[in-house]
Design a protein around this motif. Structure first.
Motif, short mmCIF file in Angstrom:
data_model
loop_
_atom_site.label_atom_id
_atom_site.label_comp_id
_atom_site.label_asym_id
_atom_site.label_seq_id
_atom_site.Cartn_x
_atom_site.Cartn_y
_atom_site.Cartn_z
N GLU A 41 1.12 -1.22 0.12
CA GLU A 41 -0.01 0.01 0.05
C GLU A 41 0.83 1.20 0.07
O GLU A 41 1.84 1.26 0.79
CB GLU A 41 -0.87 0.05 1.48
N TRP A 43 0.49 5.23 0.73
CA TRP A 43 -0.29 6.15 1.14
C TRP A 43 0.13 7.57 1.04
O TRP A 43 1.11 7.84 0.96
CB TRP A 43 -0.55 5.87 2.77
N HIS A 53 -5.24 9.10 0.37
CA HIS A 53 -5.38 8.09 -0.84
C HIS A 53 -4.53 6.88 -0.38
O HIS A 53 -3.36 6.93 0.09
CB HIS A 53 -5.01 8.91 -2.06
N CYS A 54 -5.03 5.79 -0.91
CA CYS A 54 -4.24 4.48 -0.84
C CYS A 54 -4.46 3.73 -2.14
O CYS A 54 -5.28 3.69 -2.68
CB CYS A 54 -5.05 3.72 0.33
N ASP A 75 -8.28 4.09 -3.59
CA ASP A 75 -9.23 4.11 -2.58
C ASP A 75 -8.92 5.69 -2.02
O ASP A 75 -7.74 5.91 -1.66
CB ASP A 75 -9.39 3.22 -1.54
N ILE A 77 -9.76 7.29 1.56
CA ILE A 77 -10.39 6.41 2.69
C ILE A 77 -10.42 7.46 3.96
O ILE A 77 -9.70 8.40 4.27
CB ILE A 77 -9.30 5.20 3.25
N GLN A 85 -14.72 2.83 8.65
CA GLN A 85 -13.95 3.05 7.41
C GLN A 85 -14.58 3.34 6.28
O GLN A 85 -15.40 2.22 5.72
CB GLN A 85 -12.69 2.00 7.31
N GLU A 86 -14.57 4.22 5.55
CA GLU A 86 -15.24 4.36 4.30
C GLU A 86 -14.23 4.64 3.09
O GLU A 86 -13.16 5.34 3.37
CB GLU A 86 -16.18 5.79 4.41
N LYS A 87 -14.72 4.13 1.94
CA LYS A 87 -13.89 4.03 0.96
C LYS A 87 -14.78 4.67 -0.23
O LYS A 87 -15.91 4.49 -0.23
CB LYS A 87 -13.27 3.00 0.55
N TYR A 95 -16.24 3.01 -6.67
CA TYR A 95 -14.83 2.39 -6.45
C TYR A 95 -14.09 2.08 -7.69
O TYR A 95 -14.53 1.96 -9.02
CB TYR A 95 -15.27 1.11 -5.92
N ASN A 213 -18.17 -2.36 7.89
CA ASN A 213 -16.84 -1.53 7.93
C ASN A 213 -16.61 -0.90 9.05
O ASN A 213 -15.96 0.06 9.16
CB ASN A 213 -17.01 -0.37 6.67
#
Length: 234
Positions: A41, A43, A53-54, A75, A77, A85-87, A95, A213
């Motif tokens: 990942e 970040w 951002h991921c 995502d 995030i 957690q929301e994406k 998405y 989530n």
């Protein structure tokens, strides 16, 4: 090279097929005929002050299929009040994720696949395989925490590996849990009941799936019966 969008995957890929393919992959990992690179990942700050951002990537291959796969996802995030957690990508509700397939015989690119359906089916199938190995044999009573797509695929997978006597589902939003109960009762021909508390969806159930989530606990240890099997998405 072909492109399969989410509608194509929904039409072509069954939960049973997904579980069969994953069993091959897991077996070949054990025999060293498969390999994978765990998720990496990257970040970075997002335009919003409360989000990051991921950019995530993971890859794997099995000798059986003769294919290497690379999954990439993007995502934005956030963690509202630290409780969930929301994406999203582009805007809330949409998405961005896809899988690239390559031939290990020729190196040729074979496919570009949108992963919206594929990734959630894979998560549910993996949980189903784990439950198949770990849960007590015989008929099961199932408690579902959550009423979204992950909760749907988890129940679909469990229904393939155990006879189910009854299902209880809890989500904080009454309309969501009642809609889930109605849909899954019809789709899987099961007795699915919406209940009013997370405790009601946990006590007295031999298999419990927390498919939310949430960033905080969705159940308490004292609610879990001895011998129950618990799977959790986050």
């Amino acid at each position: 090279m072909i492109h399969l969008d989410n509608d194509d995957v929904l039409r072509l890929l069954s939960m049973a097929d997904t579980m069969d393919a994953l069993r091959i992959g897991f077996d070949q990992l054990a025999s060293r005929d498969a390999a994978h690179v765990p998720r990496l990942e990257l970040w970075s700050p997002a335009e919003r002050n409360d989000a990051y951002h991921c950019l995530g990537a993971m890859s794997g291959t099995t000798k059986h299929f003769g294919i290497s796969a690379l999954r990439i996802k993007s995502d934005v995030i956030s963690w509202p009040e630290g409780r969930r957690q929301e994406k999203f990508a582009v805007e809330p509700g949409t998405y961005c994720g896809f899988v690239l397939l390559f031939s290990t015989d020729t190196g040729a690119p074979l496919a570009l696949i949108n992963d919206g359906v594929l990734q959630r089916t894979r998560v549910g199938a993996s949980a189903g395989i784990g439950i198949d190995h770990l849960a007590n044999p015989g008929p099961a009573t199932v408690g579902i925490l959550g009423a979204g797509d992950m909760a749907r695929v988890h129940l679909e997978a469990i229904a393939l590996i155990r006879p189910i006597e009854r299902v209880s589902v809890y989500s904080p939003t009454r309309d969501n849990r009642e809609a889930y109960a109605k849909e899954m009762s019809g789709r899987l021909r099961l007795d699915v009941t919406a209940v009013d508390t997370a405790e009601d969806a946990t006590r007295g159930h031999s298999i419990i799936s927390s498919s939310t989530n949430s960033m905080v606990p969705t159940m308490r240890p004292e609610w879990i019966d001895d011998g129950a099997t618990v799977v959790c998405v986050t």
